[in-house]
Design an enzyme around this catalytic site. Structure first.
Site, PDB file in Angstrom:
ATOM      1  N   GLU A 172     -38.029 -17.616   1.728  1.00 27.99           N
ATOM      2  CA  GLU A 172     -37.023 -18.185   2.624  1.00 27.99           C
ATOM      3  C   GLU A 172     -37.684 -19.125   3.619  1.00 27.99           C
ATOM      4  OE1 GLU A 172     -33.682 -17.784   2.967  1.00 27.99           O
ATOM      5  OE2 GLU A 172     -33.248 -16.087   1.636  1.00 27.99           O
ATOM      6  N   THR A 225     -32.821 -20.502   5.114  1.00 34.64           N
ATOM      7  CA  THR A 225     -32.200 -19.305   5.683  1.00 34.64           C
ATOM      8  C   THR A 225     -30.777 -19.540   6.183  1.00 34.64           C
ATOM      9  OG1 THR A 225     -33.133 -19.860   7.830  1.00 34.64           O
ATOM     10  CG2 THR A 225     -34.408 -18.363   6.446  1.00 34.64           C
ATOM     11  N   HIS A 232     -32.616 -21.926  -4.954  1.00 33.88           N
ATOM     12  CA  HIS A 232     -31.496 -21.004  -5.114  1.00 33.88           C
ATOM     13  C   HIS A 232     -30.308 -21.728  -5.766  1.00 33.88           C
ATOM     14  CE1 HIS A 232     -29.192 -17.453  -3.070  1.00 33.88           C
ATOM     15  NE2 HIS A 232     -29.235 -17.340  -4.370  1.00 33.88           N
TER      16      HIS A 232
HETATM   17 ZN   LIG Z   1     -30.595 -18.683  -0.788  1.00 34.43          ZN
END
Ligand SMILES: [Zn+2]
Length: 268
Positions: free
Chosen positions: A136, A73, A174
């Protein structure tokens, strides 16, 4: 007197927070109802001067996710993250948030398109939000991920991959899907341990010392084969190393990295 003022401020702050979630819940329900209604309508269209007709079939359901993207996060607490994802102005969200203590909170239905990935690609998928579930992890990017958090992540991955028949290799970071733009989850994320629990690819470390790289070994192709967007090769290398050789993160490929890449191709 001071304590009294503090209590009032605290009460205002708490009621404001509650209000954020009340509004967010209302807007979620409104949007979900709107989506439901929009499914009923199929508008006849003109395609290349041909009129496309509408005859509705009764055989369908909602599309399923087929990829899971892990994030950290970069915020200070789960409370801060919930708030960020509940506010309209941030324009970001994620399906799940996992706190340091292992608490799992769902913020979106698995079947809706969350706004967690932004621009990026993995293999031939160029709209990651459309095909993925975002998870997350509450982490500021500098601290290790807690045991309880990773344990909860594994349990959640088990549930989601089973429920939607998502291939267990289709768990990425990510940073994998957005080289040059994103670096989460950080180099401290335990990808190797996660693969030992059955999720995400890893290479056979025992074979590393015996690898004889073919003379024509094409590392650009290998990165692409795994899923990385190599349009900027330096960025792709950085993301690759962040995940598979996190002790030596850089934009350059070493002999060891090339061997890891070579072995990873066996895992796809
Ligand atoms: Zn991310």
């Amino acid at each position: 007197m001071k304590t009294f003022k503090l209590l009032i401020l605290l009460a205002i702050f708490t009621s404001c927070s509650k209000n954020i979630y009340k509004i967010s819940k209302k807007e979620y329900n409104k949007e979900a109802r709107k989506l439901g209604k929009s499914l009923i309508k199929i508008t006849p269209d003109t395609i290349d001067n041909r009129i496309s007709d509408v005859i509705k079939s009764q055989n369908f359901n909602l599309r399923k996710p087929n990829l899971i993207v892990i994030h950290h996060t970069a915020q200070d607490s789960c409370q801060q993250t919930y708030k960020t994802f509940a506010l309209e102005r941030t324009q970001v969200s994620s399906h799940y948030v996992i706190c340091d203590d292992g608490t799992i909170t769902q913020m979106l239905n698995d079947l809706v398109r969350g706004w967690h990935a932004g621009g990026g690609s993995w293999g031939t998928n160029t709209d990651i939000n459309s095909v993925s579930i975002g998870i997350e992890l509450d982490n500021d990017g500098k601290e290790p991920f807690s045991y309880a958090q990773i344990n909860s992540l594994v349990a959640l991955l088990k549930k989601l991959t089973t429920k939607y028949k998502i291939p267990t290799n289709n768990v990425v970071g990510h940073s994998d899907i957005a080289p040059g733009r994103k670096t989460d989850p950080s180099a401290l994320f335990p990808w190797k341990a996660l693969s030992q629990s059955g999720f995400g690819i890893w290479y056979d470390e025992d074979k590393l010392k015996d690898v004889k790289l073919p003379l024509d070994f094409n590392y650009n192709f290998a990165l692409k084969y795994i899923g990385y967007n190599t349009s900027n090769i330096k960025n792709a290398i950085y993301s690759f190393k962040l995940r598979f050789n996190s002790d030596e993160v850089s934009h350059e490929l070493t002999e060891k990295d090339k061997k890891i890449l070579f072995l990873l191709m066996d895992e796809i």
